[in-house]
Design a protein around this motif. Structure first.
Motif, PDB file in Angstrom:
ATOM      1  N   GLN A   1     -14.984 -42.218 -27.778  1.00  9.69           N
ATOM      2  CA  GLN A   1     -16.256 -41.869 -28.232  1.00  9.69           C
ATOM      3  C   GLN A   1     -16.375 -40.953 -29.079  1.00  9.69           C
ATOM      4  O   GLN A   1     -16.861 -41.130 -30.262  1.00  9.69           O
ATOM      5  CB  GLN A   1     -17.160 -42.004 -27.006  1.00  9.69           C
ATOM      6  N   SER A  43     -17.963 -47.522 -29.012  1.00  6.02           N
ATOM      7  CA  SER A  43     -19.126 -47.205 -28.509  1.00  6.02           C
ATOM      8  C   SER A  43     -18.893 -46.366 -26.998  1.00  6.02           C
ATOM      9  O   SER A  43     -17.775 -46.380 -26.705  1.00  6.02           O
ATOM     10  CB  SER A  43     -20.381 -48.264 -28.177  1.00  6.02           C
ATOM     11  N   ALA A  44     -20.096 -45.902 -26.315  1.00  8.13           N
ATOM     12  CA  ALA A  44     -19.712 -45.056 -25.173  1.00  8.13           C
ATOM     13  C   ALA A  44     -19.412 -46.133 -24.094  1.00  8.13           C
ATOM     14  O   ALA A  44     -19.007 -45.775 -22.929  1.00  8.13           O
ATOM     15  CB  ALA A  44     -21.013 -44.371 -24.910  1.00  8.13           C
ATOM     16  N   GLU A  45     -19.711 -47.409 -24.243  1.00 10.95           N
ATOM     17  CA  GLU A  45     -19.308 -48.435 -23.074  1.00 10.95           C
ATOM     18  C   GLU A  45     -17.978 -48.428 -23.047  1.00 10.95           C
ATOM     19  O   GLU A  45     -17.014 -48.403 -23.957  1.00 10.95           O
ATOM     20  CB  GLU A  45     -20.003 -49.585 -23.415  1.00 10.95           C
ATOM     21  N   PRO A 101     -14.248 -48.865 -22.889  1.00  7.53           N
ATOM     22  CA  PRO A 101     -13.344 -49.417 -23.831  1.00  7.53           C
ATOM     23  C   PRO A 101     -12.532 -50.949 -23.452  1.00  7.53           C
ATOM     24  O   PRO A 101     -12.369 -51.814 -24.302  1.00  7.53           O
ATOM     25  CB  PRO A 101     -12.342 -48.554 -24.399  1.00  7.53           C
ATOM     26  N   LYS A 121     -16.677 -52.942 -27.889  1.00 14.84           N
ATOM     27  CA  LYS A 121     -17.528 -52.668 -28.499  1.00 14.84           C
ATOM     28  C   LYS A 121     -17.178 -51.697 -29.800  1.00 14.84           C
ATOM     29  O   LYS A 121     -17.825 -50.625 -29.819  1.00 14.84           O
ATOM     30  CB  LYS A 121     -18.735 -51.738 -27.654  1.00 14.84           C
ATOM     31  N   ALA A 122     -16.382 -52.060 -30.472  1.00 17.59           N
ATOM     32  CA  ALA A 122     -15.891 -51.490 -31.899  1.00 17.59           C
ATOM     33  C   ALA A 122     -16.093 -52.325 -33.162  1.00 17.59           C
ATOM     34  O   ALA A 122     -16.038 -53.631 -32.817  1.00 17.59           O
ATOM     35  CB  ALA A 122     -14.388 -51.047 -31.589  1.00 17.59           C
ATOM     36  N   GLU A 178     -10.881 -43.333 -18.418  1.00 19.57           N
ATOM     37  CA  GLU A 178     -12.001 -42.941 -18.476  1.00 19.57           C
ATOM     38  C   GLU A 178     -11.850 -41.678 -17.796  1.00 19.57           C
ATOM     39  O   GLU A 178     -11.567 -41.551 -16.778  1.00 19.57           O
ATOM     40  CB  GLU A 178     -13.106 -43.841 -17.736  1.00 19.57           C
ATOM     41  N   ASP A 226     -16.257 -39.923 -21.420  1.00 15.85           N
ATOM     42  CA  ASP A 226     -15.413 -40.418 -22.535  1.00 15.85           C
ATOM     43  C   ASP A 226     -14.370 -41.346 -22.033  1.00 15.85           C
ATOM     44  O   ASP A 226     -13.981 -41.051 -21.010  1.00 15.85           O
ATOM     45  CB  ASP A 226     -15.113 -39.309 -23.685  1.00 15.85           C
TER      46      ASP A 226
END
Length: 507
Positions: free
Chosen positions: A155, A161-163, A165, A188-189, A495, A499
């Motif tokens: 992130q 995104s923060a969601e 990966p 979410k990239a 995680e 991040d």
């Protein structure tokens, strides 16, 4: 049985879419080839009957985000500046002094300088007919421990995104320079990425980008030559973009290769193998967490696809990790798949390819840690007990083959992420697992399939290790020689705090 081996003389520093359900159409299938190093005498391993097995009656047996500031998150981190804790130590240096004639490094194609014990596995190049995700690498034992060689924050580095990966990283040499590069399809990239390997264990933090719109990180994919030009290409099953492929030009340029792939179904991953025996790599894709089943696409050898008849399964869902091997010796590559049915427990599946269709011969619920419904699981296949039959590693659980079926023999731990490799060059396959309860763990195999020794004190990050925060969810791993030392190194995604960190642990 798992034992713990504590290494002496510590010296290595550690560093510290939601969517409504929709029907999933089962598409016509394509046969997938895969090869895994295996040899030895025929025999049956020790098993127990805790697996649901379907009887197999036919077989007897461009640039992207990143910065060059080494002090900033999302940059290469050769020395490691994060707050970290964990055990350190020195590896076992015992082993045979037997050698092989001109062994070949499975990850770079170069001869290995180290000596190998006369087990049932020796260094070989990746097999023809399967993608690199099916390969089981064999390396040396340098007598040293692991150190964190490189890392980026997902992130903070602007990659996604923060969601979560929710990805599995894949190693491959995209520009044929002898250094392994790193492909990742983050959730979410705006693009997927290839990080250029430097050959010393690190990667350029400014990756090549593979465009196609917003990707939602179907977590599984594969690497192989899809269009016959000798360059490494990429295939994924994505949770938003569906089935997707890119052709590589050998210089980190990538072009769309999706025409003819299954559409518009949503997937958690894909795999590559020559399933129809015509000499090129076909693609198989597993449904996402809202669907069940598979899709398959035949390749004409030039990168053009035609949808074919896929394996049928009412149970298989959230499938994204694939391996392939001709386990029954009939000349057709069979499919080994890993998912979790949209639930929280890992499943392992085997589909026998008879050259005209697929039969489900294994559907096994795997005990272990609970996994998030959109999170990856990962497995691997290889001959772990040297009996000539292909066994299964599903996360941290070993299933031994006997007479065309598989049964759980043992679990090294409760991880749902696992990879096979010979990490110490003794000719026996070892297990690497990744889970928040154990961190990154290595278990050396003794060639029986039931004897596994946990390696403590090697410098691998344990559950107490921190990188900007405590460890949360564990995502995928890959194994290969990223620093050209002939030793096997490990890439992981996990995680930490708020991040997610992509790391290389090098030996």
């Amino acid at each position: 049985m798992v034992t713990v081996e504590q290494q002496a003389d510590p010296h290595v520093n550690q560093e510290g879419r939601a969517s409504s359900p929709r029907p999933f159409a089962l598409l016509p299938a394509l046969a997938v080839l895969a090869a895994v190093a295996a040899c030895g005498d025929d025999g049956a391993g020790e098993t127990d009957a805790s697996v649901t097995t379907v009887a197999d009656t036919a077989s007897g047996t461009t640039s992207g985000p990143g910065t060059s500031d080494p002090s900033a998150p999302g940059t290469s981190d050769p020395g490691g500046s994060d707050s970290e804790t964990g055990s350190t130590g020195e590896p076992d240096t015992s082993g045979s002094d037997a050698t092989t004639d001109d062994p070949t490094d499975a990850t770079t194609g170069e001869p290995l300088a180290c000596e190998f014990a006369p087990g049932c596995h020796q260094p070989t190049a990746p097999a023809d007919g399967v993608g690199l995700a099916s390969h089981v690498p064999v390396g040396c034992d340098s007598g040293g421990g692991f150190t964190k060689r490189w890392s980026v924050f997902v992130q903070a580095g602007g990659y996604a995104s923060a969601e979560a990966p929710r990805a599995i990283p894949y190693l491959g040499d995209f520009n044929d320079d002898g250094a392994l590069d790193l492909f990742v399809n983050f959730r979410k990239a705006g693009a997927a990425y290839v990080f250029t390997g430097t050959g010393d264990g690190a990667f350029d933090p400014t990756p090549a980008t593979l465009t196609g719109g917003l990707f939602s990180g179907g977590w599984g994919g594969d690497l192989g030559d899809l269009n016959g030009d000798g360059k490494l290409d990429i295939l994924v099953g994505d949770h938003v973009r569906g089935a997707w492929a890119w052709a590589g030009d050998g210089a980190f340029g990538f072009s769309d290769l999706t025409a003819g792939l299954p559409d518009p179904f949503l997937f958690n991953g894909g795999g590559l193998a020559d399933l129809d025996g015509d000499g090129d790599l076909d693609g198989v894709f597993g449904a996402d967490q809202f669907n069940k089943g598979y899709a398959l696409a035949h390749n004409d050898g030039a990168g053009s696809w035609t949808v074919g008849a896929a394996p049928s399964s009412a149970q298989a869902g959230s499938v994204g990790s694939f391996s392939f091997h001709d386990y029954d010796g009939d000349g057709d590559l069979d499919i080994f798949a890993f998912g979790h049915g949209g639930g929280t427990i890992m499943d392992a599946y085997v589909y026998r390819n008879d050259g005209g269709g697929f039969a489900e011969v294994l559907a096994a619920a795997i005990p272990g840690q609970s996994v998030g419904t959109a999170d990856p699981v990962q497995g691997s296949i290889g001959d772990v007990n040297c009996d000539g039959a292909i066994d299964i590693l599903a996360g941290g659980t070993v299933l031994l083959a006997s007479g065309g079926s598989w049964s759980i023999a043992t679990s090294v731990d409760g991880a749902q992420i696992g990879h096979l490799a010979d990490m110490n060059g003794d000719g026996h396959l070892d297990v690497i697992t990744h889970d928040a309860s154990v961190g990154l763990a290595l278990y050396l195999g003794d060639g029986t399939g039931t004897g596994w020794t946990a390696q403590a004190g090697l410098g691998l990050p344990d559950a107490a290790y921190q990188a900007g925060g405590a460890m949360g969810r564990a995502y995928g791993i890959d194994v290969g020689d990223v620093d050209n030392s002939d030793n096997m190194d490990i890439v992981r995604l996990a995680e930490f705090g708020a991040d997610f960190v992509l790391e290389v642990w090098s030996r």
